[in-house]
Structure formats: structure tokens, C-alpha cells
Write a protein that holds these residues in place. Structure first.
Motif, PDB file in Angstrom:
ATOM      1  N   ASN A   1      -6.738  -1.450   7.154  1.00 49.47           N
ATOM      2  CA  ASN A   1      -6.584  -0.213   6.393  1.00 49.47           C
ATOM      3  C   ASN A   1      -5.118   0.020   6.063  1.00 49.47           C
ATOM      4  OD1 ASN A   1      -9.382   1.050   6.425  1.00 49.47           O
ATOM      5  ND2 ASN A   1      -9.056   0.729   8.621  1.00 49.47           N
ATOM      6  N   ILE A   2      -4.893   0.792   5.016  1.00 53.52           N
ATOM      7  CA  ILE A   2      -3.541   1.241   4.692  1.00 53.52           C
ATOM      8  C   ILE A   2      -3.231   2.454   5.556  1.00 53.52           C
ATOM      9  CG2 ILE A   2      -2.022   2.180   2.898  1.00 53.52           C
ATOM     10  CD1 ILE A   2      -2.804  -0.732   2.474  1.00 53.52           C
ATOM     11  N   ASP A   3      -2.159   2.379   6.324  1.00 53.83           N
ATOM     12  CA  ASP A   3      -1.750   3.501   7.173  1.00 53.83           C
ATOM     13  C   ASP A   3      -0.238   3.642   7.113  1.00 53.83           C
ATOM     14  OD1 ASP A   3      -4.064   4.773   8.448  1.00 53.83           O
ATOM     15  OD2 ASP A   3      -4.443   2.787   9.284  1.00 53.83           O
TER      16      ASP A   3
ATOM     17  N   GLY B   1      -9.799   0.641  -6.088  1.00 58.73           N
ATOM     18  CA  GLY B   1      -9.665   1.153  -4.737  1.00 58.73           C
ATOM     19  C   GLY B   1      -9.332   2.632  -4.699  1.00 58.73           C
ATOM     20  N   SER B   2      -9.056   3.132  -3.494  1.00 61.08           N
ATOM     21  CA  SER B   2      -8.765   4.552  -3.285  1.00 61.08           C
ATOM     22  C   SER B   2      -7.715   4.710  -2.197  1.00 61.08           C
ATOM     23  CB  SER B   2     -10.028   5.311  -2.881  1.00 61.08           C
ATOM     24  OG  SER B   2     -11.016   5.222  -3.878  1.00 61.08           O
ATOM     25  N   MET B   3      -6.977   5.823  -2.256  1.00 56.92           N
ATOM     26  CA  MET B   3      -5.951   6.115  -1.257  1.00 56.92           C
ATOM     27  C   MET B   3      -5.913   7.625  -1.026  1.00 56.92           C
ATOM     28  SD  MET B   3      -1.896   5.058  -1.290  1.00 56.92           S
ATOM     29  CE  MET B   3      -2.290   3.318  -1.438  1.00 56.92           C
TER      30      MET B   3
ATOM     31  N   GLU C   1      -7.622  12.605  -2.524  1.00 51.81           N
ATOM     32  CA  GLU C   1      -7.889  11.180  -2.675  1.00 51.81           C
ATOM     33  C   GLU C   1      -7.617  10.776  -4.113  1.00 51.81           C
ATOM     34  OE1 GLU C   1     -11.797   8.294  -2.585  1.00 51.81           O
ATOM     35  OE2 GLU C   1     -11.572   9.745  -0.934  1.00 51.81           O
TER      36      GLU C   1
ATOM     37  N   ARG D   1      -2.895   6.836   3.257  1.00 49.20           N
ATOM     38  CA  ARG D   1      -3.818   6.130   4.128  1.00 49.20           C
ATOM     39  C   ARG D   1      -5.113   5.783   3.395  1.00 49.20           C
ATOM     40  NH1 ARG D   1      -1.960   6.565   9.411  1.00 49.20           N
ATOM     41  NH2 ARG D   1      -0.600   8.356   9.887  1.00 49.20           N
ATOM     42  N   THR D   2      -5.827   4.812   3.928  1.00 53.32           N
ATOM     43  CA  THR D   2      -7.172   4.534   3.449  1.00 53.32           C
ATOM     44  C   THR D   2      -8.045   5.749   3.744  1.00 53.32           C
ATOM     45  OG1 THR D   2      -6.942   2.164   3.857  1.00 53.32           O
ATOM     46  CG2 THR D   2      -9.181   3.034   3.716  1.00 53.32           C
TER      47      THR D   2
ATOM     48  N   ARG E   1     -12.810   3.446   5.841  1.00 55.11           N
ATOM     49  CA  ARG E   1     -12.048   2.795   6.897  1.00 55.11           C
ATOM     50  C   ARG E   1     -12.844   1.741   7.672  1.00 55.11           C
ATOM     51  NH1 ARG E   1      -7.105   5.001   7.564  1.00 55.11           N
ATOM     52  NH2 ARG E   1      -6.839   4.014   9.596  1.00 55.11           N
TER      53      ARG E   1
ATOM     54  N   LYS F   1     -13.094  -3.293   1.606  1.00 56.58           N
ATOM     55  CA  LYS F   1     -12.507  -2.477   0.535  1.00 56.58           C
ATOM     56  C   LYS F   1     -11.508  -3.314  -0.258  1.00 56.58           C
ATOM     57  CE  LYS F   1     -11.325  -0.160   4.028  1.00 56.58           C
ATOM     58  NZ  LYS F   1     -11.229  -1.176   5.125  1.00 56.58           N
TER      59      LYS F   1
ATOM     60  N   LEU G   1      -7.858  -2.872  -2.874  1.00 61.00           N
ATOM     61  CA  LEU G   1      -6.808  -1.980  -3.379  1.00 61.00           C
ATOM     62  C   LEU G   1      -5.921  -2.726  -4.360  1.00 61.00           C
ATOM     63  CD1 LEU G   1      -5.670   0.923  -3.091  1.00 61.00           C
ATOM     64  CD2 LEU G   1      -4.024   0.001  -1.458  1.00 61.00           C
TER      65      LEU G   1
END
Length: 316
Positions: A72-74, A92-94, A105, A125-126, A131, A135, A137
Motif C-alpha cells: 500500500n501507499i503510506d 487507481g485511487s489515493m 479520495e 495513503r491507499t 488496502r 490494486k 496506481l
């Protein structure tokens, strides 16, 4: 005589990630890998030979990256001053959270525009709903420096849906004005200096002449396909920086996607340290101390934060 993208190339012996061009193109910047924690991006700006293009001082190409249920993006809360951030996703989404209390979001085609001004903290973050699943991005993250008289403005946040962004077609070419003004149109994004951020897509080979609609400094990023002029072809992940914005004649190969960034340059130099952009080193030193003192405001729902980098990192 109209200026054209043309290439009389002087190659470096050290294979530097750019080529000098003896025409209207000042240089070509190749996308360079940069690690932003647990995610690898392709960096276009800043670059040692060209710190800004117009007011654009930072451009990262994120992905395309496939992540599994354990990835995940954190990006924990971190600070900014002296700039606006723009996030634009292709896929994708953030989740964006900031010290103003914003929690939103961002999805493909939407625009997140956060103006730091005198200072703001935010996290990226994701989204929770993604999560624990596979996924993807892919997108752009951009910083736009603020003019000197607005460097200390109050922070703001603006979100635009894809339907709010001016989109049109001319001669089989799709245009989108993501931010700024060009072609007699204006994006709703509240920018603070004259600029433009344009998406161009095509399905069939097309030659474009668009220089009359541009101003200031300009750069063209090739995401997909290629751009040609006078027998020279430039492929994906290249950023062509023009000398005077007159990217007025070039040919897009079929199924190309390019982005044009540009606008009026500032009369003063900009210094960049970590996430801080300012017209003076003093403002950056002040921001560093404020972050150490945790004076950028609390991001709701967040308890950790990104520490200040080592003091040995120079202000550029």
C-alpha cells in the motif's frame, strides 16, 4: 518563421540523462527513478540543469505500479511551504488528508489542488477499501511554486471532478486543460500565477501547431507514443523543455498521450529543500524549525509523521 521541435543533438560523453538541442528545444530530460519510501517514481523536475519550467518546480510520474494485498501507499504526514500540490491520476485511487481537516479520495480524472502557503501538513495513503486487495496506481504528482507575494498566504484545498475540467476535440485530437489558461479556455483550478497544464491524446497520426496558445516557458512530457519533428523522434518518458514556449509544430504518432506544462517564470530564484519551496533560505530555515516543533497543524486521524531529513541535505 515558426519555431519547431527539431534536433541537432550534442551528446555527452558521460551519457547524462539529457541531450542539448540546437533549436527551440533547450534540453531533453529523461525520467529518472526516485524512491519516495515504499514506492518508486519517475522524476522529471527538479533537474540540475533546469530547476523550474515556468512555476512548475516538481513533477513525478507515479507508476504504473501493480500492488498486491500486502502493498500500500503510506506517506505519513509531512509539511509543505511556498507551493501548491497537484495530484492527477490515470488509474487507481489515493486518500488525501490534511491539517485543514480535508479527507478526500482522489480518483482518475479528478484534480486535488492543495496550496500550502505559509505551511500545511498532509498524508497520502491507499484508501481503506483497497488496502487488502490487489490494486494499481498510475498518475502525476506536481508542485507549482507560489509567487513571492503569496508565499505566506493561508493554506487552501480545492478538489475538482473530471466533469469540471475543460475538455474538447479538434481535428481528431482530444485536449484537456487540467489547470491554468490556454486556447481561450480556463480551468476551474484556482492557480496563483499565469500557467497551463494540458493533456493531449490522439488515435491517428496528427501534426499540431499550438505555439500561439502558449506563453512563458514550456515543456512537453511524452507518456505514451512518440513526438516527431524534422525527421527526429522522441519516445515515452522524455520531457522536452522549450526555449521560449513555442512548441508550435510537432507530429504525434498514433495513440500518443502527452502533457504540456508551462507558464510565466518568476523573476526571483526558488530554493528547494525536501518539501519546502521558497524565494529565500531564511523561509526554509524557519520552516525546518517549525516542523521540528510540530507547528504545522495536526492531520486528523494521523499520529505519526515524516521526520526532517538530515541537516546535511543542502538547500538548492
Amino acid at each position: 518563421m515558426q519555431n519547431k521541435i527539431c534536433a541537432s543533438v550534442a551528446k555527452s560523453k558521460k551519457q547524462k540523462p539529457y541531450l542539448y538541442i540546437m533549436s527551440n528545444i533547450q534540453l531533453i530530460i529523461e525520467e529518472r527513478p526516485s524512491d519516495i519510501g515504499n514506492f518508486l517514481v519517475g522524476r522529471l523536475l527538479p533537474f540540475r540543469e533546469k530547476r523550474l519550467v515556468g512555476p512548475f518546480c516538481f513533477i513525478d510520474h507515479m507508476g504504473p505500479a501493480a500492488m498486491n494485498e500486502h502493498q500500500n501507499i503510506d506517506i505519513a504526514p509531512h509539511p509543505h511551504i511556498g507551493l501548491s500540490t497537484l495530484t492527477y491520476l490515470f488509474e487507481g485511487s489515493m486518500m488525501h488528508r490534511d491539517a485543514l481537516g480535508t479527507e478526500i479520495e482522489i480518483n482518475p480524472g479528478q484534480v486535488n489542488w492543495m496550496t500550502a502557503g505559509k505551511g500545511i501538513a498532509h498524508s497520502e495513503r491507499t484508501p481503506e477499501r483497497l488496502r487488502n486487495s490487489d490494486k494499481f496506481l498510475h498518475g502525476l504528482q506536481i508542485w507549482v511554486a507560489l509567487p513571492k507575494h503569496l508565499e505566506q498566504m493561508e493554506p487552501e484545498f480545492f478538489h475538482a471532478d473530471g466533469d469540471d475540467i475543460p475538455t474538447w476535440q479538434e481535428d481528431g485530437v482530444d485536449f484537456k486543460l487540467i489547470a491554468g489558461e490556454a486556447f481561450g479556455r480556463k480551468s476551474p483550478i484556482p492557480v496563483y500565477s499565469p500557467l497551463y497544464f494540458i493533456e493531449i491524446k490522439n488515435t491517428e497520426e496528427k501534426t499540431l501547431k499550438i505555439g500561439d496558445s502558449l506563453f512563458g516557458e514550456s515543456g512537453l512530457y511524452i507518456l505514451d507514443g512518440s513526438v516527431s519533428s524534422e525527421g527526429n523522434t522522441f519516445g515515452p518518458k522524455n520531457f522536452l523543455v522549450a526555449k521560449d514556449s513555442k512548441l508550435c509544430e510537432f507530429t504525434l504518432a498514433p495513440n500518443s498521450t502527452v502533457y504540456i506544462f508551462g507558464g510565466e517564470a518568476f523573476p526571483e530564484e526558488r530554493f528547494i529543500y525536501w518539501n519546502f519551496v521558497a524565494s529565500s533560505r531564511e523561509l526554509i530555515e524557519e520552516a525546518k524549525q517549525r516542523w521540528l516543533n510540530q507547528e504545522f497543524g495536526q492531520v486528523p486521524g494521523e499520529s505519526d509523521f515524516v521526520p526532517l531529513p538530515p541537516q546535511s541535505k543542502n538547500v538548492k
